[in-house]
Write a protein that holds these residues in place. Structure first.
Motif: not given
Ligand code: ADP
Length: 635
Positions: A548-561
């Motif tokens: 989980t992290e901040f995306a470039s536009d300060m959106a909240i981002q979740l990714s599963v790699e």
């Protein structure tokens, strides 16, 4: 006025004759053989307003119209040399300055030797005739011009004598040279073969019965052109048995063609309206006069004869939408902008959705007209509703499927502590029933029993929290916490597949508003797909990273790699299409539902192939502030 004869001597009878000549209402005169005037009667002199002395010789020519002098001189010279009687027309100026037309007639009187002794002549006032002729000439010109402009020729026909007259325009319409003698046959030979029998019969009947005739038919011209003509004949003969027709033949080709074109474009319009289920209307805002196209009547369920008014319209508007219609109409009346809205109609037992788009036109006379189109969008709305229903049904299926997985997880999670409880309880019993009883061991074992019991209760509590809400509930979501719950539920599965799972959760992410359970479903779907994707491979590495992290536009981002089979060669957009699956037992709806959920949160879902192995799926959700809710510190 001096008498023309004063100063002339002669016998009494000559005097009498002169008096008569002076009295007759004709202008009389005489000249010498060379044309020099030597007598004018009083009538003539009065007209000219000249004395006889002034007029004698060539003095009278001062009253000639300058434009006519040359012609008169030449005619007069010819007469004198030919010594034959003759006449010509010319204008003379009256005493008051007004010109009038005269017919000059000259007669020679011959001597025995045949020479001319004198010329006697009269001038007859032909001015009225001339004017009438001029007027006639002008009106004939007007008529000809009018006929050309209206493409209407005149005809006259007397069947008994076979006499026919055609005006120039009639010749032009029929396409014959003016030298051709008009006959009925000539006229019929231009008739289009398909119309010939009917026209021939009608013309023959008119000749026979003397009845008026009115018909339209086609002409086939020599170059193959087809013309349309309208013929009107009226019997002006004394009776029906001896008809004499006057009438008109009008070239109506242009009118026919534009009628045809109009009919065609009206047909196309109607067809277009029928196909697009769009009707048109015009509403005279000031007088409330309304016109509906045929298709709009059909949409409103109004038969052709029915008068369209607001009562009829509002009768058919679904009661819940009446306030909206009233508002839109009063906006138009108030002159505000062009309407564009959707309302529902109740036509019979059918509920229709229609979209109304209008445009207000301000006419020069100050009145306003709203013209517009109404499209029946029922089918679209029904399809949309069906799609939404399907989507929620699919979501339900997915939820049930997830529940199955979770049921297994629960069983697994709860089984362990339960087994522990059972083992510890029996150990504890053994310890207490030993001699001497192992109280410390029993207490320790009892503690472990309590711990396992609490663990099982925890699992149950967590699951209850996860599933107690069936419908979407927006609440402040801590994405990290929600993710960890899902990870913990899937841990047994992950372990069974020998996958090592890492979490890289950004510690200070803010809370955001969302449906926690739905988002967990998305995360779970990502994880399950990763497990499946890695499951298909036998070799290492077998890793999943949840981030989980901040995306470039300060959106909240979740990714599963993951290091699974990857998505190389697959259109990333297609992955999210419903029913796209590469799995034997897959349904291909997980990602599609995930996308709906993420989009419902205003977010974006995405997938990308990893540079070395596997794929990464993720979503980002805009960081909408949840008033007063801040990130709770997490250990
Ligand atoms: P399904 O039930 O078939 O898994 P999904 O919507 O979850 O339905 O996924 C659709 C398809 O997307 C899968 O069948 C698979 O081909 C592909 N896919 C999803 N996640 C991954 C992943 N992590 N790695 C590789 N392919 C994936």
């Amino acid at each position: 006025m001096t008498s023309a004869n004063s100063g002339r001597d002669g016998a009494n009878n000559i005097d009498d004759l002169n008096k008569i000549i002076d009295a007759i209402p004709v202008m009389a005169w005489s000249t010498l053989p060379d044309g020099t005037a030597d007598f004018f009667n009083e009538h003539f002199l009065n007209f000219l307003g000249m004395t006889a002395e002034a007029a004698y010789g060539w003095g009278w020519t001062a009253s000639m119209h300058p434009d006519d002098l040359e012609n008169l001189t030449s005619v007069w010279t010819t007469l004198i040399s030919s010594m034959l009687p003759g006449e010509t027309e010319a204008r003379l100026m009256r005493f008051d300055g007004q010109y009038r037309w005269f017919l000059f007639r000259a007669n020679p009187v011959y001597a025995k030797d045949g020479s001319v002794t004198r010329w006697y002549g009269t001038n007859t006032d032909i001015d009225d005739r001339k004017r009438a002729e001029e007027a006639l000439r002008r009106s004939a010109a007007f008529l000809a011009q009018g006929q050309t402009l209206t493409e209407t020729g005149s005809v006259w026909w007397k069947p008994a004598t076979q006499e026919i007259f055609w005006s120039d325009e009639a010749y032009r319409v029929a396409g014959y040279p003016k030298t051709q003698q008009p006959t009925v046959e000539l006229m019929l030979s231009r008739c289009h073969p398909d119309d010939l029998t009917d026209v021939g019969e009608m013309v023959a009947r008119a000749a026979e019965e003397g009845a008026n005739l009115e018909l339209e038919h086609r002409l086939l011209m020599p170059d193959g052109e087809v013309k349309y003509v309208r013929i009107v004949l009226q019997n002006i003969g004394p009776d029906r048995s001896a008809p004499e027709f006057i009438g008109a033949v009008t070239d109506i080709t242009r009118r026919k063609k534009s009628e045809e074109q109009l009919r065609r474009s009206e047909m196309l319009l109607a067809e277009g309206q029928r196909i697009s289920l769009t009707g048109t209307f015009s509403w005279q805002v000031d007088s409330d006069e309304i016109t509906f196209s045929g298709e709009l009547r059909r949409i409103f369920g109004l038969s052709d004869g029915t008068v369209v008014d607001f009562d009829r319209i509002t009768e058919r508007v679904y009661h819940e939408d009446l306030p909206l219609l009233a508002e839109k109409m009063s906006n138009v009346r108030a002159g505000s902008d062009n309407p564009d809205y959707e309302i529902r109609l109740k036509v019979g037992d059918q509920l229709k959705h229609v979209r109304v788009v209008g445009r207000v036109i301000k006419h020069l006379d100050g009145t306003n007209e709203c013209i517009g189109a109404v499209q029946d969008v029922t089918a679209q709305r029904v399809a949309e509703e069906a799609r939404d229903k399907l989507r929620s049904e699919l979501a339900q299926i997915a939820r049930v499927m997830s529940l199955n997985t979770m049921a297994a997880a629960i069983a697994h999670e709860v089984n362990q502590p339960l087994a522990g409880i059972v083992t510890n309880a029996s150990t504890s019993l053994h310890m207490l029933s030993a001699n001497p009883p192992n109280v410390e061991g029993a207490i320790e074992t009892a503690r472990r029993t309590i711990r396992d019991g609490n663990r099982a209760a925890d699992v149950i509590t967590r699951l209850r929290v996860l599933f107690k809400r069936g419908t979407s509930a927006m609440e402040p979501v801590d994405i990290n916490e929600a993710t960890l719950e899902v990870v913990s539920l899937l841990t047994p599965d992950i372990q069974r597949h020998k996958i090592s799972l890492h979490t890289e959760l950004f510690e200070t992410l803010p809370l955001f508003k969302g449906d926690r359970v739905q988002l967990q479903q998305v995360v779970m779907n990502f994880l399950r797909n990763s497990i499946d994707a890695i499951g298909e491979r036998s070799q290492l590495p077998r890793d999943v990273v949840v981030r989980t992290e901040f995306a470039s536009d300060m959106a909240i981002q979740l990714s599963v790699e993951d290091t699974g089979c990857g998505i190389a060669g697959v259109d990333p957009d297609r992955l999210f299409d419903a029913f796209h699956t590469t799995k034997a037992s897959g349904m291909g709806i997980g990602l599609s539902i995930s996308r709906s959920i993420v989009e419902a949160h205003g977010g974006k879902i995405w997938a990308k192939a990893n540079s070395i192995v596997g794929a990464t799926f993720g979503f980002s959700i805009p960081n909408t502030k949840t008033d007063g809710v801040s990130l709770a510190s997490r250990s």
